[in-house]
Write a protein that holds these residues in place. Structure first.
Motif, short mmCIF file in Angstrom:
data_model
loop_
_atom_site.label_atom_id
_atom_site.label_comp_id
_atom_site.label_asym_id
_atom_site.label_seq_id
_atom_site.Cartn_x
_atom_site.Cartn_y
_atom_site.Cartn_z
N GLY A 171 -10.34 -6.63 -9.74
CA GLY A 171 -9.99 -6.42 -8.35
C GLY A 171 -11.14 -6.81 -7.45
O GLY A 171 -12.16 -7.34 -7.92
N GLN A 217 -12.97 2.48 -10.75
CA GLN A 217 -11.76 1.84 -11.24
C GLN A 217 -11.82 0.31 -11.09
O GLN A 217 -11.28 -0.41 -11.93
CB GLN A 217 -10.54 2.36 -10.48
N ILE A 218 -12.43 -0.16 -10.02
CA ILE A 218 -12.46 -1.59 -9.74
C ILE A 218 -13.85 -2.16 -10.00
O ILE A 218 -14.83 -1.72 -9.40
CB ILE A 218 -12.06 -1.88 -8.27
N THR A 224 0.85 -1.17 0.00
CA THR A 224 0.00 0.00 0.00
C THR A 224 0.89 1.23 0.00
O THR A 224 1.99 1.21 0.58
CB THR A 224 -0.96 0.02 1.19
N ALA A 245 -2.54 -0.55 -10.92
CA ALA A 245 -3.08 -1.33 -12.03
C ALA A 245 -2.14 -1.30 -13.23
O ALA A 245 -1.92 -2.32 -13.90
CB ALA A 245 -4.46 -0.80 -12.42
N GLU A 288 -12.25 8.59 -1.02
CA GLU A 288 -11.33 8.87 -2.14
C GLU A 288 -12.14 9.53 -3.25
O GLU A 288 -13.13 8.97 -3.71
CB GLU A 288 -10.69 7.59 -2.69
N GLY A 323 -8.62 8.27 -6.23
CA GLY A 323 -7.75 7.18 -5.80
C GLY A 323 -6.69 6.89 -6.85
O GLY A 323 -6.63 5.78 -7.40
N ALA A 371 -6.80 -5.63 -14.75
CA ALA A 371 -6.61 -4.29 -14.20
C ALA A 371 -5.68 -3.47 -15.09
O ALA A 371 -5.92 -2.28 -15.33
CB ALA A 371 -6.06 -4.38 -12.78
N LEU A 382 -5.95 -5.60 -7.40
CA LEU A 382 -6.38 -4.48 -6.58
C LEU A 382 -7.41 -4.91 -5.53
O LEU A 382 -8.32 -5.68 -5.84
CB LEU A 382 -7.00 -3.39 -7.45
N GLY A 420 -9.76 -2.76 -2.75
CA GLY A 420 -10.11 -1.45 -2.24
C GLY A 420 -11.49 -1.42 -1.65
O GLY A 420 -12.22 -2.42 -1.68
N ILE A 450 -13.25 4.89 -6.19
CA ILE A 450 -12.61 3.57 -6.29
C ILE A 450 -13.46 2.59 -7.10
O ILE A 450 -12.93 1.88 -7.96
CB ILE A 450 -12.26 3.02 -4.90
N PHE A 459 -4.55 3.61 -7.11
CA PHE A 459 -5.12 2.38 -7.66
C PHE A 459 -4.81 2.26 -9.16
O PHE A 459 -4.46 1.18 -9.65
CB PHE A 459 -6.63 2.33 -7.43
#
Length: 378
Positions: free
Chosen positions: A316, A309-310, A202, A292, A282, A285, A348, A298, A300, A306, A288
């Motif tokens: 993730g 993104q995930i 992290t 990726a 976030e 973020g 990712a 990932l 989160g 977040i 992340f």
């Protein structure tokens, strides 16, 4: 077209927008766009003396509050430094902090000013225990969003989630654009490697908002279940001593490496396996996306930008905020199944390449900048 990127922190500051913009500048300059950077040095403190006023609210209502007074003094300092250093005009100013945007529009009213709102300072202060929710500091800081809407020519933010957050404080939220942060593919890229023990990493400032206490509790549960791991914790901050003591008390200090501040974590991030950060808030973020692009799986929290993104189970895993059992289960799943972990990291990387590469973001910004150009040269 001559563009000024107006930052708050100097570009040499680690992480976030300040470290991203110089790479964006390089891309634009190579394509014939003139772009310069401007920021307030840390050494400039207490220089400004000009009176400050806003058009949509009276900040004097909050005067006497230490955080508000410090913010206003920084505003004055930014005016003083801008007047001292900027002696020419620009076709467009793109600001990345409320103070930068409002000062630039005050001093150069005829120049278009775009403002990207990257984060919520008030939420950060609340989560880190610096101010109380619904207190005067939050009221002052959120009032600035309406002021930005009134005075900036265009508001942009970095995620749809944060656009929804801003909607409560502006009059025309539909006019806010969304352009995520971009990341230089040359800095963040996968490296073939094989670790016998799963390596978790992290990267963040060590503050309560990042949920690192939840992470340590989940890691303690991992150890109880017999799942081997190493957690690499990169970053520094005010709660580092508490986290180190917590690791000792949970009997996981031997499994954790506290690195402190590191200027270029991307240099060896690709050699790890899983990026995990259980943030409590976030706006986007960025880390992340960086992880990726390094090919990491990932993990989160389902908060803020977040989830944009995930996609859970695809590139993730997402867990609820402050949910230790859920985080422990997610970490056990990715740590204990290398094939699953590899597939998450591969997808990712694909998503980050298509959505967050610097090349893509530069094209999106060009489309916005061209709206304000005065000629057809670029």
């Amino acid at each position: 077209m001559h563009i000024l990127q107006a930052l708050f922190f100097p570009p040499e500051q680690p992480g976030g927008v300040s470290s991203m913009i110089p790479f964006m500048q390089e891309r634009f300059n190579k394509r014939g766009w003139e772009m310069e950077l401007f920021s307030l040095p840390k050494r400039v403190r207490g220089k400004g003396t000009e009176p400050v006023s806003f058009t949509t609210f009276d900040w004097h209502v909050y005067e006497g509050n230490p955080i508000v007074d410090k913010y206003i003094q920084t505003y004055r300092d930014y005016i003083w430094w801008t007047k001292l250093r900027i002696t020419k005009t620009y076709d467009l100013i793109h600001a990345h902090h409320p103070i930068a945007a409002l000062v630039m529009k005050q001093l150069f009213p005829d120049t278009p000013v775009l403002m990207t709102v990257h984060s919520s300072y008030e939420r950060e202060l609340i989560l880190n225990g610096k101010i109380k929710e619904n207190g005067p500091e939050e009221a002052f800081l959120t009032a600035l969003y309406r002021e930005l809407e009134e005075r900036a020519d265009q508001l942009i933010t970095v995620s749809n989630s944060f656009k929804q957050y801003l909607a409560d404080y502006v009059q025309e939220p539909d006019r806010i654009g969304v352009i995520p942060n971009g990341f230089d593919e040359r800095r963040f890229r996968p490296v073939p490697h094989e670790n016998k023990i799963p390596q978790l990493i992290t990267v963040c400032r060590l503050v309560p908002a990042k949920g690192l206490d939840t992470l340590l509790l989940a890691c303690a549960e991992l150890k109880k279940r017999g799942q081997p791991f190493v957690l690499h914790l990169i970053g520094d901050g005010p709660i580092r001593p508490q986290l180190e003591q917590m690791a000792v008390e949970l009997n996981i200090y031997e499994e954790i490496i506290f690195y402190g501040y590191m200027l270029h974590p991307e240099d060896f991030m690709p050699f790890f396996d899983v990026f995990v950060l259980p943030s409590r808030a976030e706006s986007f973020g960025s880390v992340f996306a960086e992880a990726a692009l390094c090919g990491l799986a990932l993990v989160g929290t389902n908060v803020g930008g977040i989830p944009e993104q995930i996609v859970h189970g695809h590139n993730g895993l997402l867990v609820p905020v402050d949910d230790v059992p859920a985080l422990a289960a997610a970490l056990e799943k990715v740590a204990g199944d290398p094939i699953f972990r590899y597939n998450l990291g591969r997808v990712a990387w694909d998503k980050a390449q298509s959505a967050y590469s610097m090349a893509r973001i530069v094209q999106q910004l060009k489309s916005v900048y061209r709206i304000y150009r005065k000629d057809d040269k670029v």
